[in-house]
Write a protein that holds these residues in place. Sequence first.
Motif, short mmCIF file in Angstrom:
data_model
loop_
_atom_site.label_atom_id
_atom_site.label_comp_id
_atom_site.label_asym_id
_atom_site.label_seq_id
_atom_site.Cartn_x
_atom_site.Cartn_y
_atom_site.Cartn_z
N ASN A 145 41.79 13.29 112.48
CA ASN A 145 41.05 14.33 111.77
C ASN A 145 40.65 15.45 112.72
O ASN A 145 40.21 15.20 113.84
N VAL A 146 40.78 16.68 112.23
CA VAL A 146 40.30 17.83 112.99
C VAL A 146 39.08 18.42 112.29
O VAL A 146 38.06 18.69 112.92
N ALA A 147 39.18 18.60 111.01
CA ALA A 147 38.06 19.13 110.23
C ALA A 147 38.26 18.77 108.77
O ALA A 147 39.40 18.60 108.33
N SER A 148 37.17 18.64 108.05
CA SER A 148 37.29 18.42 106.61
C SER A 148 36.01 18.85 105.93
O SER A 148 34.95 18.91 106.55
N GLY A 149 36.13 19.20 104.67
CA GLY A 149 34.96 19.62 103.91
C GLY A 149 35.35 20.63 102.86
O GLY A 149 36.54 20.86 102.62
N SER A 150 34.31 21.23 102.26
CA SER A 150 34.62 22.21 101.22
C SER A 150 35.17 23.48 101.88
O SER A 150 34.76 23.86 102.98
N LEU A 151 36.10 24.10 101.21
CA LEU A 151 36.75 25.27 101.78
C LEU A 151 35.74 26.39 102.03
O LEU A 151 35.78 27.06 103.06
N ASP A 152 34.82 26.55 101.08
CA ASP A 152 33.81 27.61 101.23
C ASP A 152 32.97 27.38 102.48
O ASP A 152 32.72 28.29 103.25
N ASP A 153 32.54 26.14 102.66
CA ASP A 153 31.70 25.84 103.83
C ASP A 153 32.48 26.06 105.13
O ASP A 153 31.94 26.59 106.10
N MET A 154 33.73 25.63 105.10
CA MET A 154 34.52 25.72 106.34
C MET A 154 34.77 27.17 106.73
O MET A 154 34.65 27.54 107.89
N LEU A 155 35.10 27.98 105.75
CA LEU A 155 35.49 29.35 106.08
C LEU A 155 34.29 30.26 106.31
O LEU A 155 34.44 31.34 106.87
N ARG A 156 33.10 29.83 105.90
CA ARG A 156 31.91 30.63 106.16
C ARG A 156 31.16 30.12 107.39
O ARG A 156 30.04 30.53 107.64
N SER A 157 31.74 29.29 108.11
CA SER A 157 30.97 28.61 109.15
C SER A 157 30.83 29.44 110.43
O SER A 157 30.05 29.11 111.29
N ARG A 158 31.55 30.53 110.55
CA ARG A 158 31.45 31.26 111.81
C ARG A 158 30.22 32.15 111.86
O ARG A 158 29.72 32.60 110.84
N GLU A 159 29.80 32.43 113.03
CA GLU A 159 28.58 33.21 113.23
C GLU A 159 28.88 34.71 113.18
O GLU A 159 28.56 35.45 114.11
N GLU A 160 29.49 35.14 112.11
CA GLU A 160 29.80 36.56 111.97
C GLU A 160 29.44 37.05 110.57
O GLU A 160 29.45 36.26 109.61
N TYR A 161 29.13 38.34 110.51
CA TYR A 161 28.76 38.94 109.24
C TYR A 161 29.64 40.15 108.96
O TYR A 161 30.16 40.78 109.88
N GLU A 162 29.77 40.45 107.66
CA GLU A 162 30.52 41.63 107.27
C GLU A 162 29.57 42.60 106.58
O GLU A 162 28.74 42.18 105.76
#
Lengths: 259, 313
Positions: B220-237
């Motif tokens: 395993n490398v990573a798992s979880g909800s797609l929304d959580d995974m893709l929002r996990s970085r410390e960046e804002y738009e």
Amino acid sequence: MNAVAAFAWSVVQDSLHRKVFYAILAFTFILILLVPLLPSADIGVQIDLLREASLGLTSIMAFVLAVILGSTIIPREREKRTLYNTLSKPVSRWQYYLGKFTGIVVVVAGALLMTYVVILLFVLIKFGVFNPGMAKALFTILLEAMVLVSVAMLASVFYSPLVCVMLTALFYVVGHVKGDFLYRAMTDSANDPATRAISGVAYYVLPNLERLNINETIAHSERMFSVGATELLLLIGLAAAFTAILLFVGGYLFSRRDL
Amino acid sequence: MQGMETVLRIEDLRKDYAGGWRKPSRPALSGLHLEVPRGSITGLLGPNGAGKTTTLKCIMGLIRPQAGRIWLFGEEATDARSRRRMGFLPEQPYFDFYLTPRKLLSYYGRLAGMDPSRIRTKTSYVLSLVGMGDEADLAMDKFSKGMLQRIGLAQALLSDPEFLVLDEPSSGLDPLGKIQVRDLLNSLRDGGITILLSSHQLSEIEEVCDGVAIIHKGGNVASGSLDDMLRSREEYEIDLEEPTSAAWDELPGSASWADAAHMRVVVSKKSLNEALKALMGSGASIAEVRQRRMTLEEYFLEKIGREGWEVGE
């Protein structure tokens, strides 16, 4: 049972779509029709010769069909990956294995039935003799084919079709000569102990396929020996026992094999 | 996804492939864990050789793992009965070409234990569903790869499965076919069917999956909800109402334009306040501020590394 029947029927359908099946049948029928042209076909023994040669050709046909179908079905489905579709259904590998075996036996039985009709009609037309007793010889040919199919299928769990064909042919040859050749090799004190031991193991482990060969007796209208119900039951028991053992081993190994 | 009923649970799955005569065995799975919640579409992602197909084969009983346990519908999957409520599409499915799709599905229906009348009804239905209704009675020897893929999907759907396992379902399909498959998967999920989807195609995963499990080298490398995974970085738009470049000199060093039209600024969480002050100070009108959503490709490259990824698209 429904799944076993479905697998068996798939083999029948598949065989009916293979040109090699029709080629083997046609070749056998043509050779049977050509038997009267043999130079040794003297008047008086013609009918016996025709029956014996026809039954011999039928044995070869059954051997070829059993070996080709038994050696190719599992490797072909594994190579084409159609196994993934079928075995992902709620069926066990045992059902698959038994179903394929049953299907091959049905195909061989169908081919034998057609050959029987051809020989029967040919003898009737040419000599005016109706000889349904030949069915006994064809039945024992089917029994031998069952053993051969189970050997070929067992080999096909691991090996390529070519290797399976060679192994089954070797089994066939040894099975037919064991009563004579292996017995002498085992009992002849002039042989070294290793040869005697190997011959002994092969003699007791392998079936005596020659016991299933009643072609000559039937061809000569059972004048020398008669093949009664007891003899047939014995032959059925012999073939069934070896087939069951080989199917069990093959099915067990197939059920544990990665696909 | 916590608290949801799990249709599939895999614990510590291990599988080595024999390496041949006097060669070491090759590990394909080395302690894999996986959970698929009911009613979801879960994507199984990984580079070539990561162990995706091996995982699916273990689930379907096609290969035997050396260790680990597989639970289906709350019961340990030990025999063929565990596949009663499942459908499986193997990668690049292949069939006996002398059969027609209708005869093929009839055969599979019998294997699935369906009665003949139900087989007839369902065959017509699933063939229409995958867009093969008009080809139901044609021999398959002239079918294209995409048509065979649709037949593969049809056979997976035949017995009304509650759980679908699909290996590269869009492989070989044309763009329209891919859209149809995506819509089909969404409608199946809406109908309550759980789907485990192995794919190389990141866009496909991103468009249809609720959750993702990324595996690499059998683990395993990573798992979880797609929304959580893709929002996990410390960046804002920061989205602007209209293009501006006036404040660029005053923006913090971590800021960058996300688009050529200068309508969106990407900035680190630490510099968010500073960037907002600079933009507002320059008169720019701010439309929206949100946590940055990475693309799945960005996330994937971050987790696996470029060298481990051979993009299938």
